[in-house]
Design an enzyme around this catalytic site. Structure first.
Site, PDB file in Angstrom:
ATOM      1  N   GLY A 277       2.602  13.034  22.402  1.00 10.97           N
ATOM      2  CA  GLY A 277       1.668  14.147  22.599  1.00 10.97           C
ATOM      3  C   GLY A 277       1.754  15.181  21.494  1.00 10.97           C
ATOM      4  O   GLY A 277       1.688  14.881  20.297  1.00 10.97           O
TER       5      GLY A 277
ATOM      6  N   GLY B  70     -13.157   1.934 -13.503  1.00 17.56           N
ATOM      7  CA  GLY B  70     -13.176   3.206 -12.784  1.00 17.56           C
ATOM      8  C   GLY B  70     -11.784   3.759 -12.608  1.00 17.56           C
ATOM      9  O   GLY B  70     -11.580   4.981 -12.573  1.00 17.56           O
ATOM     10  N   ALA B  71     -10.812   2.868 -12.513  1.00 21.82           N
ATOM     11  CA  ALA B  71      -9.434   3.317 -12.310  1.00 21.82           C
ATOM     12  C   ALA B  71      -8.943   4.138 -13.510  1.00 21.82           C
ATOM     13  O   ALA B  71      -8.100   5.020 -13.367  1.00 21.82           O
ATOM     14  CB  ALA B  71      -8.530   2.127 -12.053  1.00 21.82           C
TER      15      ALA B  71
HETATM   16  C1  HXC Z   1       8.472  17.302  31.416  1.00 26.36           C
HETATM   17  C2  HXC Z   1       9.669  15.570  30.511  1.00 26.36           C
HETATM   18  C3  HXC Z   1       8.606  15.268  29.638  1.00 26.36           C
HETATM   19  C4  HXC Z   1       7.431  16.071  29.704  1.00 26.36           C
HETATM   20  C5  HXC Z   1      10.196  13.895  29.245  1.00 26.36           C
HETATM   21  N1  HXC Z   1      10.629  14.692  30.243  1.00 26.36           N
HETATM   22  N2  HXC Z   1       8.962  14.220  28.867  1.00 26.36           N
HETATM   23  N3  HXC Z   1       9.607  16.589  31.384  1.00 26.36           N
HETATM   24  N4  HXC Z   1       7.411  17.080  30.615  1.00 26.36           N
HETATM   25  N5  HXC Z   1       6.389  15.859  28.898  1.00 26.36           N
HETATM   26  C6  HXC Z   1      11.918  14.652  30.900  1.00 26.36           C
HETATM   27  C7  HXC Z   1      12.086  13.451  31.789  1.00 26.36           C
HETATM   28  O1  HXC Z   1      11.554  13.719  33.081  1.00 26.36           O
HETATM   29  C8  HXC Z   1      13.600  13.304  31.829  1.00 26.36           C
HETATM   30  O2  HXC Z   1      14.122  14.253  32.723  1.00 26.36           O
HETATM   31  C9  HXC Z   1      14.019  13.747  30.452  1.00 26.36           C
HETATM   32  O3  HXC Z   1      12.927  14.507  29.924  1.00 26.36           O
HETATM   33  C10 HXC Z   1      14.250  12.574  29.514  1.00 26.36           C
HETATM   34  O4  HXC Z   1      13.133  11.723  29.567  1.00 26.36           O
HETATM   35  P1  HXC Z   1      13.239  10.130  29.774  1.00 26.36           P
HETATM   36  O5  HXC Z   1      11.904   9.640  30.144  1.00 26.36           O
HETATM   37  O6  HXC Z   1      14.379   9.832  30.692  1.00 26.36           O
HETATM   38  O7  HXC Z   1      13.653   9.655  28.307  1.00 26.36           O
HETATM   39  P2  HXC Z   1      13.174   8.374  27.523  1.00 26.36           P
HETATM   40  O8  HXC Z   1      13.247   7.175  28.382  1.00 26.36           O
HETATM   41  O9  HXC Z   1      13.955   8.383  26.261  1.00 26.36           O
HETATM   42  O10 HXC Z   1      11.619   8.606  27.183  1.00 26.36           O
HETATM   43  C11 HXC Z   1      11.218   9.712  26.406  1.00 26.36           C
HETATM   44  C12 HXC Z   1       9.680   9.819  26.392  1.00 26.36           C
HETATM   45  C13 HXC Z   1       9.167   9.806  27.892  1.00 26.36           C
HETATM   46  C14 HXC Z   1       9.093   8.625  25.646  1.00 26.36           C
HETATM   47  C15 HXC Z   1       9.314  11.097  25.659  1.00 26.36           C
HETATM   48  O11 HXC Z   1       9.913  10.748  28.637  1.00 26.36           O
HETATM   49  C16 HXC Z   1       7.732  10.143  27.998  1.00 26.36           C
HETATM   50  O12 HXC Z   1       6.856   9.271  27.803  1.00 26.36           O
HETATM   51  N6  HXC Z   1       7.430  11.381  28.405  1.00 26.36           N
HETATM   52  C17 HXC Z   1       6.069  11.821  28.667  1.00 26.36           C
HETATM   53  C18 HXC Z   1       5.288  11.937  27.416  1.00 26.36           C
HETATM   54  C19 HXC Z   1       3.943  12.550  27.614  1.00 26.36           C
HETATM   55  O13 HXC Z   1       3.002  11.879  28.099  1.00 26.36           O
HETATM   56  N7  HXC Z   1       3.836  13.885  27.352  1.00 26.36           N
HETATM   57  C20 HXC Z   1       2.639  14.662  27.546  1.00 26.36           C
HETATM   58  C21 HXC Z   1       1.798  14.548  26.315  1.00 26.36           C
HETATM   59  S1  HXC Z   1       0.371  15.525  26.350  1.00 26.36           S
HETATM   60  P3  HXC Z   1      15.420  13.955  33.613  1.00 26.36           P
HETATM   61  O14 HXC Z   1      15.578  15.200  34.434  1.00 26.36           O
HETATM   62  O15 HXC Z   1      15.129  12.740  34.386  1.00 26.36           O
HETATM   63  O16 HXC Z   1      16.522  13.763  32.613  1.00 26.36           O
HETATM   64  C22 HXC Z   1       0.590  16.675  25.168  1.00 26.36           C
HETATM   65  C23 HXC Z   1      -0.616  17.513  24.920  1.00 26.36           C
HETATM   66  C24 HXC Z   1      -0.674  18.051  23.544  1.00 26.36           C
HETATM   67  O17 HXC Z   1       1.613  16.806  24.623  1.00 26.36           O
HETATM   68  C25 HXC Z   1      -2.034  17.956  22.952  1.00 26.36           C
HETATM   69  C26 HXC Z   1      -2.138  16.865  21.911  1.00 26.36           C
HETATM   70  C27 HXC Z   1      -3.410  16.934  21.102  1.00 26.36           C
END
Ligand code: HXC
Length: 510
Positions: free
Chosen positions: A169, A404-405
């Site tokens: 994200g 051209g290059a």
């Molecule tokens: C809240 C989050 C989080 C998030 C991770 N955690 N991402 N908490 N918001 N976005 C927390 C998990 O719940 C977990 O908490 C701890 O962080 C570690 O995460 P894991 O999943 O256990 O780690 P891992 O397996 O290494 O995976 C990491 C990860 C995955 C790939 C980043 O967590 C993930 O896919 N997260 C969501 C990503 C996402 O979709 N984000 C939103 C994007 S939208 P605990 O308490 O269990 O340890 C965005 C908008 C911006 O960003 C605009 C863009 C244009």
């Protein structure tokens, strides 16, 4: 007073523990350092000044009111790298996976604003899951504010991103708007949506590494500019990179002491070009032999290897190097090479870094693959970038400069300041064989005749003098004196000042 000081120590100690011992251990077990350990390696000893250590999120949804951690998942502040100020943002994966809340965003924004106001680079160490899901739109708004500042700072202060864990994200989109992105092999990933979402939406099954690991982003997507084996190496290389970079678009390039004489000659360069014009040689040998102490910081080393880009120094002052690489696809310009070099040229121009271009290019790569992929537009990017650049530009044609290059590779016609050619240069519309076969198509059935035509074309154009006679080449130089010529040229161009006509901004073919 004693109690207050003790309270301060307790609060500091708590904040420094981030998500707690268990999560710190888990971070170490994955081969990753914590945010604070990373900053210690990146910055000069005892130079880090932290801001907002006690900031906590203000979210009460989803049971968040009871889960406040001081610092809220990001460590921010400033320090120095070899004495020069940098602002830093280091995501703390041990706290909510480094995800961004409104309060977390405000910490980042404060540092971004200070960096822009005080004209110093920002380095972001990313290890985070994007917007904090529990905060909803407040987190999205926070990211919007971060993105805005990335854009405002672009071209004013260098912004560097190091991806040191799984990032999704906003934690990939903010880096995407910075100048350079580096990754750590096997522990860092970048994707807009992770493997689970991919599986749900497209039914594709991929691992994090296959989807967004360092090898993908340094060879296929070109999102990352380089990758290192571990956190320590990545951070030490960032220190090295920062020594090459200006602190802002107004600061001028840094100047480091060097023991390499400006007039050092290298006679081995006289035999670098093989007798057979179709035989390759390694352009990096030339780069290493010409620049100060052979110190070359290559960028995008494993993507579009037919062009080489990176930073070096001449007489202690930073230059950007752009060079065709005859070892890969004969140094031809294709879409990837053009995009790669164009972005680099624009970075150099933003920050007043002179550009030294080494040319050995047989032309643009023909074929449907390239044409369908937009070669015209991508090639135009490089042409546009070199043309609009107002920094000192020195060009050395070592061998081929065809078609051209020739124009594109920082030629005299697009404001090359000093255009040199080695005696081995061949500056023409195309190679002799291709030219003869087009001009004398009717004679193709007679090998003897056509060979004569090829020899004629070769004799007329396979040299630097036709271009030199017109002043397109300022001088034909001995290869051994290349360093001396470039150093003198850069001295002469030190006060170069030209401006493009006023415009809101240009419209580079994106
Ligand atoms: C809240 C989050 C989080 C998030 C991770 N955690 N991402 N908490 N918001 N976005 C927390 C998990 O719940 C977990 O908490 C701890 O962080 C570690 O995460 P894991 O999943 O256990 O780690 P891992 O397996 O290494 O995976 C990491 C990860 C995955 C790939 C980043 O967590 C993930 O896919 N997260 C969501 C990503 C996402 O979709 N984000 C939103 C994007 S939208 P605990 O308490 O269990 O340890 C965005 C908008 C911006 O960003 C605009 C863009 C244009």
């Amino acid at each position: 007073m004693k109690e207050v000081i003790e309270e301060l120590e307790i609060r500091r100690a708590k904040a420094r523990m981030g998500g707690g011992e268990k999560r710190i251990d888990a971070q170490h077990k994955r081969g990753k350092l914590t945010a604070r350990e990373r900053l210690q390696l990146l910055l000069d000893d005892n130079s880090f000044e932290e801001f907002d250590m006690y900031v906590e999120h203000r979210c009460a949804d989803f049971g968040m009111a009871d889960t406040k951690v001081p610092g809220d998942g990001v460590v921010t502040g400033w320090g120095t790298i070899n004495g020069r100020v940098v602002y830093v943002i280091a995501k703390d994966f041990t706290v909510f996976g480094g995800s961004l809340s409104e309060a977390h965003a405000n910490k980042m924004i404060k540092v971004q604003d200070m960096a822009l106001r005080n004209r110093a680079p920002v380095i972001g160490l990313f290890d985070a899951g994007g917007a904090r899901i529990q905060e909803g739109v407040a987190a999205l708004g926070g990211y919007g504010e971060v993105f805005l500042r990335n854009v405002q700072a672009s071209g004013v202060i260098p912004q560097i991103s190091v991806i040191m864990g799984p990032c999704a994200g906003g934690d990939v989109y903010s880096p995407a708007m910075t100048d350079f992105i580096f990754m750590v092999r096997d522990t860092s990933y970048m994707f807009v949506t992770g493997p689970d979402v991919v599986k749900t939406v497209t039914k594709e099954e991929v691992t994090a590494e296959q989807l967004g690991g360092a090898s993908v982003h340094t060879t296929k997507s070109s999102i990352a500019d380089g990758a290192y084996d571990n956190d320590v190496e990545a951070l030490l290389q960032m220190r090295r990179l920062m020594d090459f970079l200006p602190t802002s678009n107004l600061s001028g390039v840094p100047e480091l002491p060097t023991r390499d004489p400006w007039d050092r000659e290298d006679t081995s360069l006289n035999t670098l070009i093989p007798d057979n014009p179709n035989k390759p040689y390694d352009i990096k040998e030339l780069i290493h032999k010409v620049v100060d102490e052979g110190d070359f910081f290559e960028v995008q080393e494993t993507f579009a290897r037919n062009i080489v880009i990176g930073f070096a120094r001449m007489e202690g002052r930073t230059v950007g190097i752009v060079a065709n690489q005859p070892m890969v696809l004969a140094g031809v310009l294709d879409s990837d090479a053009s995009r790669k070099a164009a972005r680099f040229v624009r970075f150099c121009d933003c920050f007043s870094i002179p550009i030294v271009t080494f040319v050995d290019v047989p032309g643009f790569l023909p074929g449907t693959d390239q044409e369908y992929g937009g070669l015209i537009k991508h090639g135009a990017k490089l042409l546009f970038a070199f043309t609009e650049a107002t920094v000192p530009k020195i060009t050395v044609i070592t061998r081929k400069a065809y078609g051209g290059a020739y124009d594109v590779m920082s030629s005299k016609h697009i404001r090359g300041d000093l255009n040199y050619a080695w005696p081995s240069a061949e500056i023409a519309v195309m190679g002799a064989k291709g030219a003869a076969e087009i001009l004398y198509r009717s004679e193709l059935g007679d090998p003897e005749k056509i060979q004569k035509r090829i020899d004629q074309y070769q004799a007329r154009f396979a040299n630097p003098f036709v271009a030199a006679e017109r002043g397109y080449i300022d001088e034909v130089i001995m290869p051994q004196g290349t360093r001396m010529r470039i150093c003198r040229g850069l001295q002469m161009l030190r006060n170069k000042h030209i401006e493009n006509p006023w415009k809101k901004h240009d419209n580079i073919p994106l």
